[in-house]
Design a protein around this motif. Structure first.
Motif, PDB file in Angstrom:
ATOM      1  N   ILE A  59       1.097  -1.196   0.121  1.00 44.67           N
ATOM      2  CA  ILE A  59      -0.053   0.043  -0.093  1.00 44.67           C
ATOM      3  C   ILE A  59       1.035   1.117   0.149  1.00 44.67           C
ATOM      4  O   ILE A  59       2.010   1.214   0.314  1.00 44.67           O
ATOM      5  N   ALA A  60       0.297   2.396  -0.401  1.00 43.76           N
ATOM      6  CA  ALA A  60       1.039   3.611  -0.305  1.00 43.76           C
ATOM      7  C   ALA A  60       0.112   4.687   0.423  1.00 43.76           C
ATOM      8  O   ALA A  60      -1.180   4.438   0.428  1.00 43.76           O
ATOM      9  N   PHE A  73      -3.600   4.090  -0.836  1.00 40.97           N
ATOM     10  CA  PHE A  73      -3.756   3.479  -2.002  1.00 40.97           C
ATOM     11  C   PHE A  73      -3.457   2.088  -1.878  1.00 40.97           C
ATOM     12  O   PHE A  73      -2.340   1.855  -1.389  1.00 40.97           O
ATOM     13  N   GLY A  74      -4.506   1.168  -2.352  1.00 42.93           N
ATOM     14  CA  GLY A  74      -4.241  -0.193  -2.110  1.00 42.93           C
ATOM     15  C   GLY A  74      -5.412  -0.929  -2.552  1.00 42.93           C
ATOM     16  O   GLY A  74      -6.444  -0.353  -2.965  1.00 42.93           O
ATOM     17  N   ASP A  75      -5.102  -2.086  -2.817  1.00 44.15           N
ATOM     18  CA  ASP A  75      -6.149  -3.136  -3.311  1.00 44.15           C
ATOM     19  C   ASP A  75      -7.093  -3.802  -2.311  1.00 44.15           C
ATOM     20  O   ASP A  75      -6.157  -4.388  -1.451  1.00 44.15           O
ATOM     21  N   GLN A  88     -10.792 -11.321   5.448  1.00 43.81           N
ATOM     22  CA  GLN A  88     -10.256 -10.367   6.051  1.00 43.81           C
ATOM     23  C   GLN A  88     -11.071  -9.034   6.134  1.00 43.81           C
ATOM     24  O   GLN A  88     -11.741  -8.520   5.365  1.00 43.81           O
ATOM     25  N   GLU A  89     -10.603  -8.086   7.248  1.00 45.01           N
ATOM     26  CA  GLU A  89     -11.186  -6.836   7.312  1.00 45.01           C
ATOM     27  C   GLU A  89     -10.917  -6.225   6.141  1.00 45.01           C
ATOM     28  O   GLU A  89      -9.593  -6.178   5.437  1.00 45.01           O
ATOM     29  N   THR A  90     -11.635  -5.124   5.476  1.00 48.97           N
ATOM     30  CA  THR A  90     -11.487  -4.650   4.419  1.00 48.97           C
ATOM     31  C   THR A  90     -10.317  -3.436   4.405  1.00 48.97           C
ATOM     32  O   THR A  90     -10.085  -3.014   5.506  1.00 48.97           O
ATOM     33  N   LEU A  91      -9.624  -3.017   3.338  1.00 48.36           N
ATOM     34  CA  LEU A  91      -8.579  -2.010   3.567  1.00 48.36           C
ATOM     35  C   LEU A  91      -9.368  -0.785   3.878  1.00 48.36           C
ATOM     36  O   LEU A  91      -8.687  -0.157   4.779  1.00 48.36           O
ATOM     37  N   PRO A 105      -7.600   2.388  -5.465  1.00 47.44           N
ATOM     38  CA  PRO A 105      -6.939   1.190  -5.960  1.00 47.44           C
ATOM     39  C   PRO A 105      -5.612   1.860  -6.172  1.00 47.44           C
ATOM     40  O   PRO A 105      -4.955   2.852  -6.728  1.00 47.44           O
ATOM     41  N   SER A 106      -4.635   0.889  -6.227  1.00 50.26           N
ATOM     42  CA  SER A 106      -2.993   1.057  -5.990  1.00 50.26           C
ATOM     43  C   SER A 106      -2.867   1.561  -7.347  1.00 50.26           C
ATOM     44  O   SER A 106      -1.908   2.326  -7.633  1.00 50.26           O
TER      45      SER A 106
END
Length: 463
Positions: A59-60, A73-75, A88-91, A105-106
């Protein structure tokens, strides 16, 4: 994670230290051991943890200084990810816990950065230390890796903020010290004649794991205490050996501890070991007592070396005027490293940002050439809120002695004839962790035994 308000306030404080543009943080990735899907345990970048609290790979994040917003930013997990790792727990839910409402999104990070480049906005970023981050930054910023220029203003802002520990950070460090203290006592019970170095390491790792902690760094557990960073554990302790154990743990939030004790494999020190140990302990206690705001750590380091030199004079290894010997760096034949370093989310806190910023100032820069003093990671004036180590030592390194003696180097201060008797002595280090307070200092964590008498009594009680 800490509270959502913690991360919101930390990011706001960082924004107040900078003027305009965007701040780009790259999180760490899963690093393969020997093939793509067999990875080392994941450890998030410490500054990313500090401002976002998200221990998630790939992630960023952006702090937009002009629009006063943060974006991660991540998926989210794909169905393939869920098949292999479970739901799992969502981002997005994780980000909400750190007070970040906007995720993207990344793949959209490159578009965001390109717009910033086209608009000639300042893009602040910290020095990358992982190869993957260097490559990623190079691609995003369209600059060769060799030409990446981290933001000095960002580095200084982060160092100023992270250096002053919050009460909740102190609590985490003391959790790590609670575990590490018991881990060291376990090592003292196990570190006997006939024990293998790896048996102590394995037992400590088991203890740390039982308390939801991991090693903060590869432990130094050795009969060769003169080797500053020894990571081989195949030796067996014999009669007359000392055990040097430099080990600490980090908590689930990433906060570290860093302790060192040296003790006999037998139940008592030899007379020579006792004398040398007391010299190091005297240096430790005298240096510790100087800790307070406004005092430069370099001056404390030099004071520690004077105590060491006086002790080495008393047993015949050094001679001449103590102050002159220290000024000539004659002590570095016996004490080659620095007295201590900052500690926190990293065991050598923020070392990835550069010692010239973390441990020194523009007005009082680091000496990067003089043997011994060049290894002092911290030299600047202390402030209330700093957490640091004190760790003097004596290290008898045969190869170093041979080089100096061949040159007859500083012979006016060193008794090379007497030193022959000590050639295979080894090394001794004593280390604790301290918080600088407005009034002076406070030892962090439980006090781990360190006097000759206490160590011998403890060893004898479990013999």
């Amino acid at each position: 994670m800490f509270s959502k308000e913690t991360y919101i306030q930390r990011r706001a404080a960082l924004r107040n230290r900078l003027s305009s543009g965007i701040v780009l943080f790259l999180g760490n990735i899963d690093n393969p051991i020997n093939f793509k899907d067999n990875c080392y345990p994941f450890r998030q970048d410490s500054t990313f943890l500090y401002y976002f609290g998200l221990s998630v790979p790939f992630i960023a994040a952006i702090i937009d200084l002009d629009e006063d917003k943060s974006i991660v930013f991540g998926d989210e997990l794909s169905i393939d990810d869920i098949v292999w790792m479970g739901q799992q727990e969502t981002l997005q839910a994780k980000c909400a816990k750190s007070g970040v409402a906007q995720t993207s999104p990344s793949g959209s990070l490159s578009t965001f950065i390109q717009k910033a480049i086209d608009s000639k906005r300042t893009i602040h970023f910290l020095p990358p230390y992982q190869s993957s981050s260097k490559i990623r930054l190079s691609e995003l910023l369209q600059v060769p890796v060799s030409n990446l220029k981290p933001s000095v203003s960002l580095i200084k802002a982060v160092v100023a903020q992270r250096s002053i520990k919050e009460p909740q950070e102190i609590t985490e460090i003391e959790k790590a010290l609670q575990v590490a203290t018991e881990m060291h006592l376990l090592a003292m019970r196990l570190g006997n004649i006939g024990t293998k170095e790896y048996e102590i390491v394995n037992a400590m790792q088991h203890y740390a794991g039982d308390h939801n902690c991991s090693f903060a760094y590869p432990p130094i557990v050795t009969r060769h205490g003169e080797i500053l960073h020894n990571h081989h554990y195949h030796n067996t302790f014999g009669k007359g050996d000392m055990v040097l154990n430099d080990s600490g743990v980090e908590t689930s939030l990433g906060y570290a501890s860093d302790l060192t004790r040296t003790f006999p494999a037998d139940t008592t020190f030899t007379p020579l070991q006792r004398d040398m140990y007391q010299i190091v302990l005297d240096s430790f206690e005298s240096s510790r007592n100087l800790l307070q705001p406004g005092v430069s750590f370099k001056s404390i380091h030099l004071h520690a070396t004077e105590i060491l030199v006086q002790g080495l004079k008393d047993i015949g290894l050094m001679r001449g005027n103590v102050a002159d010997a220290v000024a000539a760096h004659a002590h570095s034949l016996f004490f080659q490293c620095g007295l201590g370093h900052m500690m926190g989310l990293d065991v050598h806190d923020m070392e990835d940002l550069g010692e010239q910023y973390v441990g020194y100032t523009d007005e009082n820069p680091k000496d990067t050439t003089t043997f011994g003093i060049k290894s002092l990671r911290l030299g600047k004036e202390l402030e209330a809120g700093y957490v640091l180590t004190i760790e003097p030592g004596i290290y008898i390194i045969p190869e170093l002695i041979d080089i100096w003696q061949a040159e007859n180097k500083l012979a006016e201060f060193i008794n090379y004839d007497k030193l022959k008797e000590f050639r295979h002595f080894g090394g001794i280090r004593i280390e604790d962790n301290f918080l600088i307070t407005p009034e002076g200092y406070r030892l962090l964590g439980p006090e781990l035994i360190k006097s000759v008498e206490d160590i011998e009594n403890y060893k004898q009680a479990y013999a």
